[in-house]
Scaffold this active site. Structure first.
Site, PDB file in Angstrom:
ATOM      1  N   HIS A 158       0.849  -1.195   0.000  1.00 20.19           N
ATOM      2  CA  HIS A 158       0.000   0.000   0.000  1.00 20.19           C
ATOM      3  C   HIS A 158       0.878   1.235   0.000  1.00 20.19           C
ATOM      4  O   HIS A 158       1.926   1.240   0.640  1.00 20.19           O
ATOM      5  CB  HIS A 158      -0.910   0.018   1.238  1.00 20.19           C
ATOM      6  CG  HIS A 158      -2.075   0.928   1.075  1.00 20.19           C
ATOM      7  ND1 HIS A 158      -1.993   2.271   1.339  1.00 20.19           N
ATOM      8  CD2 HIS A 158      -3.328   0.696   0.627  1.00 20.19           C
ATOM      9  CE1 HIS A 158      -3.159   2.819   1.071  1.00 20.19           C
ATOM     10  NE2 HIS A 158      -3.976   1.897   0.632  1.00 20.19           N
ATOM     11  N   ASP A 195      -7.967  -5.363  -0.092  1.00 21.24           N
ATOM     12  CA  ASP A 195      -8.465  -6.232  -1.157  1.00 21.24           C
ATOM     13  C   ASP A 195      -8.127  -7.704  -0.951  1.00 21.24           C
ATOM     14  O   ASP A 195      -8.612  -8.559  -1.683  1.00 21.24           O
ATOM     15  CB  ASP A 195      -7.890  -5.776  -2.509  1.00 21.24           C
ATOM     16  CG  ASP A 195      -8.432  -4.419  -2.901  1.00 21.24           C
ATOM     17  OD1 ASP A 195      -9.638  -4.211  -2.724  1.00 21.24           O
ATOM     18  OD2 ASP A 195      -7.649  -3.572  -3.354  1.00 21.24           O
TER      19      ASP A 195
END
Ligand code: CMC
Length: 429
Positions: A306, A363
């Site tokens: 991320h 996700d």
């Protein structure tokens, strides 16, 4: 003064003020950098650029903290309520009972689409990606609701926001029904936000879908955990489009397009594809991780890493727990969950991922949850969009209410050819 940042360019020294956020974050304010020095900053991917001041969501990526309007995300876990979180993000405080009731009624009242919008759905091929339909139809909504082009005050904006939050789920469900060649199911005003969405997705004209409260809570949590994430790619897109004073619907339609990409919202589909590939025996988890580390392979461990989190993404942690609870309760035995756990185990012990601080992101587990409740893979990113919509709306509104807000227009460092004469067609080699 002592907190100013000092920039030395040749013989000149320039001072720039340092601004501090409420959580102690610090930013060098360079708004007049070019005017004073003739220089611009170069920051591809904007990893070091604060594009605005915002009071909506706080993230501390080093510590794995995510808060909506100051409230830690974990505090929504006990009674997950997406509509309440949407209100909070958009209007800045938790709704009181009267506000909640009115907002819920607005959502119910707005759920239908104009009948003639059905013709638009008919025009799409069955195989059309639902994200394309979603974006096109949100944009089309502005044609059916010109009364929201110019928002006069907060009440007017509230109606537009409720309309969009309500209708996005109808559009999403119709896109799905169209793709499988089944009749559209009208929204049922007796149902709450999530059960109504699942009703439009899964009911038949002759059989009503029944929403298990466990599924309702899980989907509420999935949507809520996606609801905002400060200046991510799609939200920045919404802000950028909105900065030209484009209307709310047009700006959010652009957000859907940005979200579609596999490095952003589309990653939830890519995770499932990766897990399927491993499940089908085409590649082992170990080999997949090896490829993900190989710079020449272009393979990435999807659902990992991320831009902001350099620690566990708190959303992934919560969704991992939901998956563990939900699947056995529903009697679902999904081998993909075991594969996901195995990949996580391997990656978290591998120096490549440890050194780069790559952890599971939102996700990684969301797809397994959605799959367990019957949401098809090609709708995963649409679910992300439904969830992210309140965040987009909140940011669009915040920006539009900010005094002195400017059109977003970055600079560049030109590296193309110098002055070149145009050559007439017949003189070209
Ligand atoms: N698998 C393997 N290597 C990775 C991964 C990954 N998933 N993510 C980052 N890296 C490596 C990357 O190759 C680079 O290595 P090196 O330093 O040797 O060049 C280093 O880690 C830094 O990566 P980056 O691409 O510069 O980091 P970024 O901040 O630009 O990208 C990211 C963030 C999310 C796009 C990236 O981690 C990624 O592609 N992850 C997989 C896709 C994914 O899961 N996306 C969903 C993001 S969360 C939901 C959302 O907000 O949309």
């Amino acid at each position: 003064m002592s907190d100013d940042a000092i920039l030395i360019l040749g013989d000149e020294q320039y001072r720039f003020p340092v601004r501090e956020g409420t959580e102690g974050e610090r930013a060098i304010d360079i708004q007049d950098l070019r005017a004073r020095t003739g220089y611009v900053t170069l920051d591809p991917g904007y990893a070091n650029t604060g594009s605005c001041r915002s009071a909506i969501t706080f993230i501390d990526g080093e510590q794995g903290i995510l808060r909506y309007r100051g409230i830690p995300i974990e505090q929504f876990e006990r009674e997950p309520n997406f509509v309440e979180a949407a209100w909070l993000l958009i209007f800045g405080h938790l709704p009181n009972p009267e506000e909640y009731k009115t907002f819920s009624e607005n959502l119910t009242a707005c759920a239908n689409l104009d009948e003639s919008m059905k013709h638009h759905f008919e025009g799409f091929p069955r195989s059309a990606p639902p994200m394309a339909i979603l974006s096109a139809m949100i944009n089309a909504l502005s044609c059916f609701h010109p009364e929201y082009f110019e928002l006069e005050d907060k009440d007017h904006f509230r109606c537009a926001a409720a309309g969009l939050i309500s209708k996005i789920r109808t559009i999403a469900a119709y896109a799905y029904r169209h793709s499988i060649g089944q009749p559209y199911i009208y929204p049922n005003p007796a149902l709450r936000y999530v059960p109504n969405f699942l009703h439009m997705m899964f009911s038949q004209p002759y059989a009503e879908h029944e929403c298990d409260p466990i599924v309702r809570d899980a989907i509420n949590l999935v949507l809520l955990l996606h609801a905002d994430h400060e200046q991510n790619c799609s939200t920045s897109t919404v802000r950028m489009v909105g900065s030209s004073q484009a209307n709310l619907f047009a700006s959010c339609a652009a957000g859907v397009c940005a979200l579609w990409g596999p490095l952003h919202g589309g990653a939830n589909v890519a995770v499932l594809q990766m897990l399927e590939q491993i499940h089908q025996g085409r590649i082992s988890p170990e080999e997949y991780v090896r490829l993900a580390k190989d710079r020449d392979s272009k393979v990435r461990l999807m659902g990992f890493g991320h831009r902001v989190y350099k620690n566990f993404d708190p959303r992934a942690r919560m969704l991992g727990k939901v998956a563990e609870r939900l699947l056995p309760t529903l009697g679902v035995r999904d081998p993909l969950l075991d594969i996901a756990r195995r990949l996580e185990e391997i990656a978290l012990e591998d120096p490549y991922f440890v050194d780069r601080q790559l952890y599971p992101n939102v996700d990684f587990y969301s797809g397994i949850i959605m799959r367990a409740v019957g949401i098809p893979t090609n709708m995963f990113t649409v679910m992300f969009a439904i969830g992210r919509l309140p965040g987009w709306i909140a940011h669009w509104w915040e920006q539009s209410q900010t005094q002195g807000s400017k059109i977003a227009r970055p600079r560049q460092l030109y590296v193309g050819p110098g002055f070149t004469d145009h050559v007439p067609k017949d003189e070209r080699m």
